[in-house]
Motif scaffolding. Structure first.
Motif, PDB file in Angstrom:
ATOM      1  N   GLY A  79       0.820  -1.207   0.000  1.00 50.88           N
ATOM      2  CA  GLY A  79       0.000   0.000   0.000  1.00 50.88           C
ATOM      3  C   GLY A  79       0.852   1.253   0.000  1.00 50.88           C
ATOM      4  O   GLY A  79       0.425   2.309   0.471  1.00 50.88           O
ATOM      5  N   ALA A  80       2.058   1.156  -0.543  1.00 54.45           N
ATOM      6  CA  ALA A  80       3.036   2.239  -0.449  1.00 54.45           C
ATOM      7  C   ALA A  80       2.647   3.489  -1.214  1.00 54.45           C
ATOM      8  O   ALA A  80       3.203   4.567  -0.959  1.00 54.45           O
ATOM      9  N   THR A  81       1.716   3.387  -2.155  1.00 56.32           N
ATOM     10  CA  THR A  81       1.362   4.570  -2.941  1.00 56.32           C
ATOM     11  C   THR A  81       0.230   5.381  -2.324  1.00 56.32           C
ATOM     12  O   THR A  81      -0.144   6.423  -2.848  1.00 56.32           O
ATOM     13  N   GLY A 137       0.694   4.718   3.355  1.00 56.84           N
ATOM     14  CA  GLY A 137       1.818   3.918   2.885  1.00 56.84           C
ATOM     15  C   GLY A 137       3.027   4.747   2.507  1.00 56.84           C
ATOM     16  O   GLY A 137       4.167   4.402   2.845  1.00 56.84           O
ATOM     17  N   SER A 138       2.808   5.848   1.806  1.00 54.71           N
ATOM     18  CA  SER A 138       3.932   6.709   1.428  1.00 54.71           C
ATOM     19  C   SER A 138       4.576   7.325   2.669  1.00 54.71           C
ATOM     20  O   SER A 138       5.808   7.490   2.728  1.00 54.71           O
ATOM     21  N   SER A 139       3.752   7.640   3.671  1.00 56.13           N
ATOM     22  CA  SER A 139       4.302   8.155   4.929  1.00 56.13           C
ATOM     23  C   SER A 139       5.144   7.095   5.624  1.00 56.13           C
ATOM     24  O   SER A 139       6.168   7.402   6.236  1.00 56.13           O
ATOM     25  N   PRO A 157       5.581  -1.529  -3.385  1.00 57.39           N
ATOM     26  CA  PRO A 157       4.697  -1.959  -4.472  1.00 57.39           C
ATOM     27  C   PRO A 157       3.448  -1.093  -4.578  1.00 57.39           C
ATOM     28  O   PRO A 157       2.970  -0.537  -3.587  1.00 57.39           O
ATOM     29  N   GLY A 158       2.921  -0.998  -5.785  1.00 52.98           N
ATOM     30  CA  GLY A 158       1.689  -0.250  -6.015  1.00 52.98           C
ATOM     31  C   GLY A 158       1.356  -0.238  -7.486  1.00 52.98           C
ATOM     32  O   GLY A 158       2.149  -0.673  -8.332  1.00 52.98           O
ATOM     33  N   ARG A 159       0.168   0.278  -7.808  1.00 50.78           N
ATOM     34  CA  ARG A 159      -0.283   0.307  -9.205  1.00 50.78           C
ATOM     35  C   ARG A 159      -0.182   1.693  -9.821  1.00 50.78           C
ATOM     36  O   ARG A 159      -0.401   1.852 -11.018  1.00 50.78           O
ATOM     37  N   VAL A 183       7.804  -1.054  -7.167  1.00 52.49           N
ATOM     38  CA  VAL A 183       7.375  -2.214  -7.949  1.00 52.49           C
ATOM     39  C   VAL A 183       5.970  -1.935  -8.461  1.00 52.49           C
ATOM     40  O   VAL A 183       5.030  -1.810  -7.667  1.00 52.49           O
ATOM     41  N   GLU A 184       5.804  -1.823  -9.767  1.00 49.95           N
ATOM     42  CA  GLU A 184       4.481  -1.595 -10.343  1.00 49.95           C
ATOM     43  C   GLU A 184       3.761  -2.938 -10.461  1.00 49.95           C
ATOM     44  O   GLU A 184       4.226  -3.845 -11.159  1.00 49.95           O
ATOM     45  N   LEU A 185       2.642  -3.064  -9.761  1.00 55.19           N
ATOM     46  CA  LEU A 185       1.897  -4.317  -9.745  1.00 55.19           C
ATOM     47  C   LEU A 185       1.083  -4.481 -11.029  1.00 55.19           C
ATOM     48  O   LEU A 185       0.482  -3.527 -11.524  1.00 55.19           O
TER      49      LEU A 185
END
Length: 361
Positions: free
Chosen positions: A177-179, A183-185, A201-203, A222-224
């Motif tokens: 959920g990094a995006t 998640g980015s925080s 990872p994220g889309r 990482v682009e899912l």
């Protein structure tokens, strides 16, 4: 004082005059200077998230303010101190498993609901009543821009997850959920704590590029693709070594399969911390293989919010410069614009994009 009240789910907040809060022993009165408006606030106020708020209520989750009144049990806090008000309130009559409420926002179980009826109102107001132990003094330089420090409402949550996972300097962590906003925080806080490598990872390709540009080679985006086997292999390959911790911060609408896929990248004797909202709105529950957990000696832990000490640790990380708040984008609204703030937050929930309400400015 003036406050914004949720009179019923599905209705706009109403800004009006209400009586000043009356504080008792063990409480302080705080003039609210800035409070973060979460990106999902509209979902809470509409009733979609089914939070156990009981209207009418002044919502709001923590905030920055100045102490207007202290109780007789305060030995170090003084009127005029600039402080962070933590919304995570714990009942005082059970040290082992205290009931918890998020003041003005949510609660856990019948005991938390009972506590919420007493500490009912949050920070969308000019004044807020806060338990003494939930008030933390801020460094003098925070007075230059109190609104900037309202991001503590986001950062302290993810810091709690990283503490739960026992993140150590040099370790590799994957943030599922990094995006997103949380998640980015978490990426930023993990690096501030000394993580050697963060797999993100994220889309959302644009957000992944932003994280890589901001934090450099210690972050591997990482682009899912949506294909489980391919994505799991890509996350494992991006780590360039064993993944020590997986922290899941996916929102309620995310499918549990993504959480499972990310969790199963962790190394033997690794740790998995679950902090997201997967399953809150229905859908398949999280399923992890019993043999895999047992044979790999894994630790899997749920974590809701954070311990009290996390507030002090997070303030220190920011005050030391290990976590830099200056690059964040803040959009500020005064109290009369509270409904505009809620609408804005819903469409500006990306990385380091904060919506801030300034009730007393």
């Amino acid at each position: 004082m003036r406050a914004a009240t949720l009179t019923e789910f599905g209705s706009p907040l109403t800004v009006h005059d209400v009586p000043d809060p009356e504080t008792g022993s063990g409480e302080v009165l705080v003039e609210v200077l800035a409070t973060s408006v979460p990106p999902y606030a509209a979902d809470v106020f509409s009733g979609e998230r089914r939070y156990p708020l009981e209207p009418p209520v002044v919502p709001g989750v923590g905030g920055i303010g100045r102490i207007a009144r202290v109780g007789p049990d305060a030995t170090k806090l003084r009127v005029g101190d600039l402080v962070w008000c933590d919304s995570t309130v714990r009942a005082r009559d059970d040290a082992l498993t205290p009931d918890i409420t998020l003041q003005g926002w949510s609660s856990r179980g019948p005991g938390g609901a009972q506590l919420a009826r007493y500490l009912h109102d949050g920070s969308f107001a000019e004044l807020m009543r806060v338990p003494t132990e939930n008030v933390y003094r801020l460094p003098a330089r925070a007075a230059l821009d109190p609104a900037q420090w309202s991001s503590l409402a986001v950062y302290t949550i993810v810091y709690g997850g990283l503490l739960a996972g026992g993140l150590e300097a040099g370790e590799t962590i994957l943030i599922s959920g990094a995006t997103g906003n949380l998640g980015s925080s978490a990426v930023a806080v993990a690096l501030a704590m000394g993580a050697g490598h963060v797999v993100a990872p994220g889309r959302n390709r644009a957000v992944l590029d932003l994280l890589a540009d901001r934090f450099g080679p210690r972050v591997s985006p990482v682009e899912l693709s949506g294909h489980d086997d391919t994505d799991r292999a890509a996350m494992s390959a991006a780590s360039d070594g064993p993944i020590d911790i997986v922290l899941d911060l996916l929102p309620p609408q995310a499918p549990s399969a993504i959480t499972q896929m990310a969790a199963m990248t962790v190394r033997e004797y690794g740790r998995v911390v679950l902090m997201g909202g997967v399953g809150m709105l229905g859908g398949a529950d999280l399923a992890l293989p019993y043999p895999w957990i047992m044979r790999n000696s894994l630790t899997i832990r749920g974590q809701w919010m954070y311990p009290r000490t996390a507030n002090v640790g997070m303030i220190r990380l920011i005050a030391s410069g290990a976590l830099d708040l200056t690059a964040e984008h803040l959009t500020r609204f005064d109290l009369d614009q509270v409904n505009d703030a809620v609408t804005h937050a819903a469409t500006h929930g990306g990385p380091f994009d904060r919506t801030v309400l300034t009730p007393s400015v």
